[in-house]
Design a protein around this motif. Structure first.
Motif, PDB file in Angstrom:
ATOM      1  N   LEU A  75     -70.502 -57.550 -47.451  1.00  0.00           N
ATOM      2  CA  LEU A  75     -69.253 -57.978 -47.150  1.00  0.00           C
ATOM      3  C   LEU A  75     -68.776 -58.783 -48.396  1.00  0.00           C
ATOM      4  O   LEU A  75     -67.562 -59.067 -48.689  1.00  0.00           O
ATOM      5  CB  LEU A  75     -69.316 -59.067 -45.847  1.00  0.00           C
ATOM      6  CG  LEU A  75     -67.893 -59.615 -45.590  1.00  0.00           C
ATOM      7  CD1 LEU A  75     -66.821 -58.276 -45.525  1.00  0.00           C
ATOM      8  CD2 LEU A  75     -67.938 -60.347 -44.160  1.00  0.00           C
TER       9      LEU A  75
ATOM     10  N   LYS B 111     -71.295 -64.981 -47.237  1.00  0.00           N
ATOM     11  CA  LYS B 111     -71.224 -63.838 -46.830  1.00  0.00           C
ATOM     12  C   LYS B 111     -72.352 -62.916 -46.919  1.00  0.00           C
ATOM     13  O   LYS B 111     -73.040 -63.091 -47.997  1.00  0.00           O
ATOM     14  CB  LYS B 111     -69.923 -63.188 -47.471  1.00  0.00           C
ATOM     15  CG  LYS B 111     -68.577 -64.093 -47.241  1.00  0.00           C
ATOM     16  CD  LYS B 111     -67.742 -63.196 -47.825  1.00  0.00           C
ATOM     17  CE  LYS B 111     -66.446 -63.970 -47.654  1.00  0.00           C
ATOM     18  NZ  LYS B 111     -65.016 -63.913 -48.720  1.00  0.00           N
TER      19      LYS B 111
ATOM     20  N   ASN C 189     -64.310 -67.626 -44.895  1.00  0.00           N
ATOM     21  CA  ASN C 189     -63.558 -68.415 -45.597  1.00  0.00           C
ATOM     22  C   ASN C 189     -62.843 -69.493 -45.086  1.00  0.00           C
ATOM     23  O   ASN C 189     -62.718 -70.516 -45.532  1.00  0.00           O
ATOM     24  CB  ASN C 189     -62.436 -67.260 -46.258  1.00  0.00           C
ATOM     25  CG  ASN C 189     -62.940 -66.196 -46.764  1.00  0.00           C
ATOM     26  OD1 ASN C 189     -63.537 -65.312 -46.236  1.00  0.00           O
ATOM     27  ND2 ASN C 189     -62.738 -65.931 -48.151  1.00  0.00           N
TER      28      ASN C 189
ATOM     29  N   LYS D 261     -63.749 -56.112 -51.176  1.00  0.00           N
ATOM     30  CA  LYS D 261     -62.296 -56.904 -50.675  1.00  0.00           C
ATOM     31  C   LYS D 261     -62.156 -56.364 -49.172  1.00  0.00           C
ATOM     32  O   LYS D 261     -62.166 -55.217 -48.852  1.00  0.00           O
ATOM     33  CB  LYS D 261     -61.090 -56.508 -51.554  1.00  0.00           C
ATOM     34  CG  LYS D 261     -59.928 -57.409 -51.217  1.00  0.00           C
ATOM     35  CD  LYS D 261     -59.951 -58.910 -51.554  1.00  0.00           C
ATOM     36  CE  LYS D 261     -58.737 -59.351 -51.344  1.00  0.00           C
ATOM     37  NZ  LYS D 261     -59.060 -60.682 -51.293  1.00  0.00           N
ATOM     38  N   SER D 262     -62.085 -57.432 -48.350  1.00  0.00           N
ATOM     39  CA  SER D 262     -61.704 -57.087 -47.090  1.00  0.00           C
ATOM     40  C   SER D 262     -60.901 -57.995 -46.468  1.00  0.00           C
ATOM     41  O   SER D 262     -60.335 -58.999 -46.937  1.00  0.00           O
ATOM     42  CB  SER D 262     -63.070 -57.037 -46.180  1.00  0.00           C
ATOM     43  OG  SER D 262     -63.381 -58.471 -45.800  1.00  0.00           O
ATOM     44  N   THR D 263     -60.537 -57.852 -45.044  1.00  0.00           N
ATOM     45  CA  THR D 263     -59.511 -58.663 -44.398  1.00  0.00           C
ATOM     46  C   THR D 263     -60.257 -59.592 -43.422  1.00  0.00           C
ATOM     47  O   THR D 263     -59.808 -60.394 -42.622  1.00  0.00           O
ATOM     48  CB  THR D 263     -58.322 -57.906 -43.641  1.00  0.00           C
ATOM     49  OG1 THR D 263     -59.292 -57.124 -42.649  1.00  0.00           O
ATOM     50  CG2 THR D 263     -57.480 -57.253 -44.515  1.00  0.00           C
ATOM     51  N   ASN D 264     -61.716 -59.694 -43.435  1.00  0.00           N
ATOM     52  CA  ASN D 264     -62.547 -60.528 -42.776  1.00  0.00           C
ATOM     53  C   ASN D 264     -62.524 -61.804 -43.331  1.00  0.00           C
ATOM     54  O   ASN D 264     -63.366 -62.350 -44.229  1.00  0.00           O
ATOM     55  CB  ASN D 264     -64.013 -59.854 -42.611  1.00  0.00           C
ATOM     56  CG  ASN D 264     -64.846 -60.739 -41.520  1.00  0.00           C
ATOM     57  OD1 ASN D 264     -64.545 -62.051 -41.355  1.00  0.00           O
ATOM     58  ND2 ASN D 264     -65.844 -60.142 -41.040  1.00  0.00           N
ATOM     59  N   TYR D 265     -61.814 -62.787 -43.145  1.00  0.00           N
ATOM     60  CA  TYR D 265     -61.894 -64.211 -43.561  1.00  0.00           C
ATOM     61  C   TYR D 265     -62.371 -65.382 -42.871  1.00  0.00           C
ATOM     62  O   TYR D 265     -62.027 -66.488 -43.168  1.00  0.00           O
ATOM     63  CB  TYR D 265     -60.194 -64.549 -43.818  1.00  0.00           C
ATOM     64  CG  TYR D 265     -59.812 -63.968 -45.144  1.00  0.00           C
ATOM     65  CD1 TYR D 265     -59.753 -64.627 -46.603  1.00  0.00           C
ATOM     66  CD2 TYR D 265     -59.577 -62.691 -45.610  1.00  0.00           C
ATOM     67  CE1 TYR D 265     -59.484 -64.235 -47.639  1.00  0.00           C
ATOM     68  CE2 TYR D 265     -59.241 -62.021 -46.628  1.00  0.00           C
ATOM     69  CZ  TYR D 265     -59.188 -62.996 -47.574  1.00  0.00           C
ATOM     70  OH  TYR D 265     -58.723 -62.536 -49.023  1.00  0.00           O
ATOM     71  N   MET D 266     -63.030 -65.076 -41.689  1.00  0.00           N
ATOM     72  CA  MET D 266     -63.576 -66.025 -40.744  1.00  0.00           C
ATOM     73  C   MET D 266     -64.593 -67.093 -41.596  1.00  0.00           C
ATOM     74  O   MET D 266     -64.266 -68.365 -41.461  1.00  0.00           O
ATOM     75  CB  MET D 266     -64.455 -65.275 -39.728  1.00  0.00           C
ATOM     76  CG  MET D 266     -65.167 -66.647 -38.771  1.00  0.00           C
ATOM     77  SD  MET D 266     -66.201 -65.763 -37.575  1.00  0.00           S
ATOM     78  CE  MET D 266     -67.629 -65.075 -38.572  1.00  0.00           C
TER      79      MET D 266
ATOM     80  N   CYS E 141     -63.597 -70.633 -51.257  1.00  0.00           N
ATOM     81  CA  CYS E 141     -63.463 -69.766 -49.755  1.00  0.00           C
ATOM     82  C   CYS E 141     -62.475 -68.693 -50.125  1.00  0.00           C
ATOM     83  O   CYS E 141     -62.580 -67.555 -49.510  1.00  0.00           O
ATOM     84  CB  CYS E 141     -62.538 -70.612 -48.548  1.00  0.00           C
ATOM     85  SG  CYS E 141     -61.199 -71.280 -49.261  1.00  0.00           S
TER      86      CYS E 141
END
Length: 173
Positions: A71, A67, A82, A75-80, A110
């Motif tokens: 990023l 990442k 991962n 903490k984010s909700t972007n888990y691509m 991840c």
């Protein structure tokens, strides 16, 4: 008390529990204006929560990019990335994958931080560079200080770790 009540209602004694707080249903906008806050709890039984070793695989940065620093350190909700790391690990016979730089510096898995206990009895984590300083690993490092005082560990450290350090470790988690 709400988490315990959910476990009782689900009739599970050894539950895998996830919980989160949300602005809740409302305006579907960016702000919580008009939303009704909601607390969600999931209690599930029968998930694979084994203490058995997990087969793991290396996922180098040239297979799945690490990442970007901005990023990675929030903490984010972007888990691509991962998801791609886990998929690459699975293709290599692993489960979550251990990400590393081209120079062989260990970063993270991840969806979790990595820590190891070396054969010297020192608990180590990689630097939190291009890595989220996760709540669990930070708390584990704090609690490990007591094990150092009690003599169960020789030390606690954070710094550059290589894939070779992980392969030589007494335990990686």
């Amino acid at each position: 008390s709400l988490i315990a009540a959910t476990c009782r209602a689900a009739r599970v004694q050894h539950a895998h529990v996830r919980f989160w707080l949300s602005a809740g249903p409302g305006n579907l906008g960016v702000t919580p204006d008009g939303c009704r806050p909601a607390f969600y709890v999931l209690a599930a039984d029968g998930l694979p929560l084994s203490a058995d070793p997990i087969a793991e695989a290396w996922v180098p940065e040239d297979v799945v990019p690490l990442k970007p620093r901005r990023l990675a350190e929030l903490k984010s909700t972007n888990y691509m990335l991962n998801a791609l790391t886990a998929m690459a690990a699975r293709d290599r016979g692993g489960r979550y994958g251990l990400g590393h730089t081209p120079a062989g510096l260990l970063r993270e898995s991840c969806v979790m931080n990595v820590a190891l206990v070396g054969r010297d009895g020192v608990l180590r984590t990689p630097d939190f560079v291009q890595v989220l300083a996760g709540t669990t690993v930070r708390r584990a490092m704090e609690l490990a200080q007591k094990l150092v005082r009690d003599g169960a560990l020789r030390g606690v450290a954070q710094g550059p770790l290589t894939c070779a350090d992980a392969e030589r470790a007494a335990e990686v988690f």
